[in-house]
Design an enzyme around this catalytic site. Structure first.
Site, PDB file in Angstrom:
ATOM      1  N   GLY A  46       0.825  -1.310  -0.133  1.00  0.00           N
ATOM      2  CA  GLY A  46      -0.126   0.042  -0.112  1.00  0.00           C
ATOM      3  C   GLY A  46       0.815   1.257   0.052  1.00  0.00           C
ATOM      4  O   GLY A  46       1.894   1.196   0.506  1.00  0.00           O
ATOM      5  N   GLN A  51       2.776  10.215   1.070  1.00  0.00           N
ATOM      6  CA  GLN A  51       3.824   9.381   1.205  1.00  0.00           C
ATOM      7  C   GLN A  51       5.047   9.642   0.144  1.00  0.00           C
ATOM      8  O   GLN A  51       6.272   9.362   0.105  1.00  0.00           O
ATOM      9  CB  GLN A  51       3.947   7.651   1.295  1.00  0.00           C
ATOM     10  CG  GLN A  51       3.140   7.470   2.811  1.00  0.00           C
ATOM     11  CD  GLN A  51       3.159   5.760   2.814  1.00  0.00           C
ATOM     12  OE1 GLN A  51       2.254   5.197   2.209  1.00  0.00           O
ATOM     13  NE2 GLN A  51       4.142   5.307   3.408  1.00  0.00           N
ATOM     14  N   CYS A  93       5.598  -0.075   7.199  1.00  0.00           N
ATOM     15  CA  CYS A  93       5.248   1.213   6.357  1.00  0.00           C
ATOM     16  C   CYS A  93       6.469   1.830   5.590  1.00  0.00           C
ATOM     17  O   CYS A  93       7.429   1.808   6.006  1.00  0.00           O
ATOM     18  CB  CYS A  93       4.517   2.327   7.511  1.00  0.00           C
ATOM     19  SG  CYS A  93       4.222   3.688   6.538  1.00  0.00           S
ATOM     20  N   LEU A  94       6.083   2.041   4.226  1.00  0.00           N
ATOM     21  CA  LEU A  94       7.428   2.419   3.475  1.00  0.00           C
ATOM     22  C   LEU A  94       7.982   3.682   3.888  1.00  0.00           C
ATOM     23  O   LEU A  94       9.113   3.753   3.552  1.00  0.00           O
ATOM     24  CB  LEU A  94       7.012   2.588   1.949  1.00  0.00           C
ATOM     25  CG  LEU A  94       6.430   1.218   1.378  1.00  0.00           C
ATOM     26  CD1 LEU A  94       5.882   1.456   0.024  1.00  0.00           C
ATOM     27  CD2 LEU A  94       7.451   0.113   1.294  1.00  0.00           C
ATOM     28  N   HIS A 135      -4.830   1.284   7.407  1.00  0.00           N
ATOM     29  CA  HIS A 135      -3.305   2.007   7.528  1.00  0.00           C
ATOM     30  C   HIS A 135      -3.260   2.987   6.344  1.00  0.00           C
ATOM     31  O   HIS A 135      -3.010   4.182   6.937  1.00  0.00           O
ATOM     32  CB  HIS A 135      -2.392   1.038   7.359  1.00  0.00           C
ATOM     33  CG  HIS A 135      -0.989   1.294   7.161  1.00  0.00           C
ATOM     34  ND1 HIS A 135       0.032   1.024   8.269  1.00  0.00           N
ATOM     35  CD2 HIS A 135      -0.476   2.284   6.435  1.00  0.00           C
ATOM     36  CE1 HIS A 135       1.195   1.615   7.739  1.00  0.00           C
ATOM     37  NE2 HIS A 135       1.024   2.299   6.922  1.00  0.00           N
ATOM     38  N   GLU A 136      -3.893   2.661   5.287  1.00  0.00           N
ATOM     39  CA  GLU A 136      -3.633   3.864   4.460  1.00  0.00           C
ATOM     40  C   GLU A 136      -4.499   5.037   4.246  1.00  0.00           C
ATOM     41  O   GLU A 136      -4.358   6.276   4.164  1.00  0.00           O
ATOM     42  CB  GLU A 136      -3.810   2.972   2.885  1.00  0.00           C
ATOM     43  CG  GLU A 136      -2.790   2.109   2.403  1.00  0.00           C
ATOM     44  CD  GLU A 136      -1.325   2.399   2.806  1.00  0.00           C
ATOM     45  OE1 GLU A 136      -1.001   3.524   2.560  1.00  0.00           O
ATOM     46  OE2 GLU A 136      -0.483   1.510   2.866  1.00  0.00           O
ATOM     47  N   HIS A 139      -3.193   7.541   6.591  1.00  0.00           N
ATOM     48  CA  HIS A 139      -2.188   8.284   6.093  1.00  0.00           C
ATOM     49  C   HIS A 139      -2.959   9.547   5.362  1.00  0.00           C
ATOM     50  O   HIS A 139      -2.605  10.768   5.622  1.00  0.00           O
ATOM     51  CB  HIS A 139      -1.414   7.663   4.874  1.00  0.00           C
ATOM     52  CG  HIS A 139      -0.417   6.790   5.400  1.00  0.00           C
ATOM     53  ND1 HIS A 139       0.857   7.250   6.023  1.00  0.00           N
ATOM     54  CD2 HIS A 139       0.181   5.542   5.123  1.00  0.00           C
ATOM     55  CE1 HIS A 139       1.696   6.410   6.157  1.00  0.00           C
ATOM     56  NE2 HIS A 139       1.304   5.501   5.637  1.00  0.00           N
TER      57      HIS A 139
HETATM   58 NI    NI Z   1       2.197   3.453   5.722  1.00  0.00          NI
END
Ligand code: NI
Length: 171
Positions: A46, A51, A93-94, A135-136, A139
Site C-alpha cells: 500500500g 508518502q 510502512c514504507l 493503515h492507508e 495516512h
Molecule cells: Ni504506511
C-alpha cells in the site's frame, strides 16, 4: 511511468491530513500510475499520496503484490463506513523502512471511495485487506502507524529510529 521518492517519517506531510481530490483528470491518472510503480518497486502492499509528498486523499494498494489484478485498487477520498472485530499482526510502512511491529486493527473494514473517474464504490475487506485499507486511510488523515501503537512500543520504535538517524541509516 516514473518512480517517486518515498518520504520517511518525520516528514511534516505525513502528519498533515490530505486535501480531498476534486479533479479526476490525466494528472491524477499519471500520479496513480507512478504510485503503483513506486509501491511495487519498494516493494509494498500500500502507498498513500502523502508518502510521495502529495498532500491529497488517495492511496493505492495490492495485497497480492502484483499477482492478482483484482487486488490492484486505487481509493480516492476514502472514508471508513464500518469496522468489525479485532486483529493483531505485524505491520510495516514504507515511510518507516525496516520497522515492523504488531499493531491492533479491526478484522473487517468497509471503505467507500471514488475511482479514477470519480465514481463511488465500496470495498468490504477482511484481514490483510482491512489492515491495509485502515493503515492507508489513516495516512490520508495525517495519521501514521506509530500513532496506533501502545505508548511503550511507540517509545521503543522512536528510540530505534533515533539510533538509525544518528548512524546515518535513516532516509
Ligand atoms: Ni504506511
Amino acid at each position: 511511468m516514473a518512480l517517486l521518492d518515498i518520504v520517511t517519517w518525520p516528514a511534516p506531510v505525513l502528519d498533515t491530513p490530505g486535501d480531498p481530490v476534486t479533479e479526476f483528470d490525466e494528472r491524477l491518472k499519471q500520479l496513480v500510475n507512478n504510485m503503483f510503480e513506486t509501491m511495487y518497486a519498494a516493494p509494498g502492499v500500500g502507498l498513500a499520496a502523502v508518502q510521495v509528498g502529495v498532500a491529497k486523499r488517495l492511496f493505492v494498494m495490492d495485497c497480492s503484490g502484483g499477482k492478482d489484478p483484482e487486488q490492484r485498487l486505487v481509493l480516492i477520498n476514502p472514508e471508513v463506513l464500518a469496522i468489525e472485530g479485532n486483529q493483531n499482526g505485524e505491520e510495516g510502512c514504507l515511510s518507516f523502512p525496516g520497522i515492523f511491529t504488531p499493531v491492533e486493527r479491526s478484522l473487517r473494514a468497509v471503505v467507500r471511495a471514488q475511482d479514477l473517474n470519480g465514481n463511488e464504490f465500496e470495498v468490504d475487506g477482511m484481514e490483510l485487506t482491512a489492515r491495509c485499507m485502515l493503515h492507508e486511510t489513516d495516512h490520508c488523515d495525517g495519521i501514521v502507524f506509530l500513532d496506533k501503537m501502545s505508548s511503550i512500543k511507540r517509545e521503543l520504535v522512536k528510540r530505534k529510529i533515533r539510533k538509525l538517524q544518528k548512524t546515518g541509516k535513516w532516509n
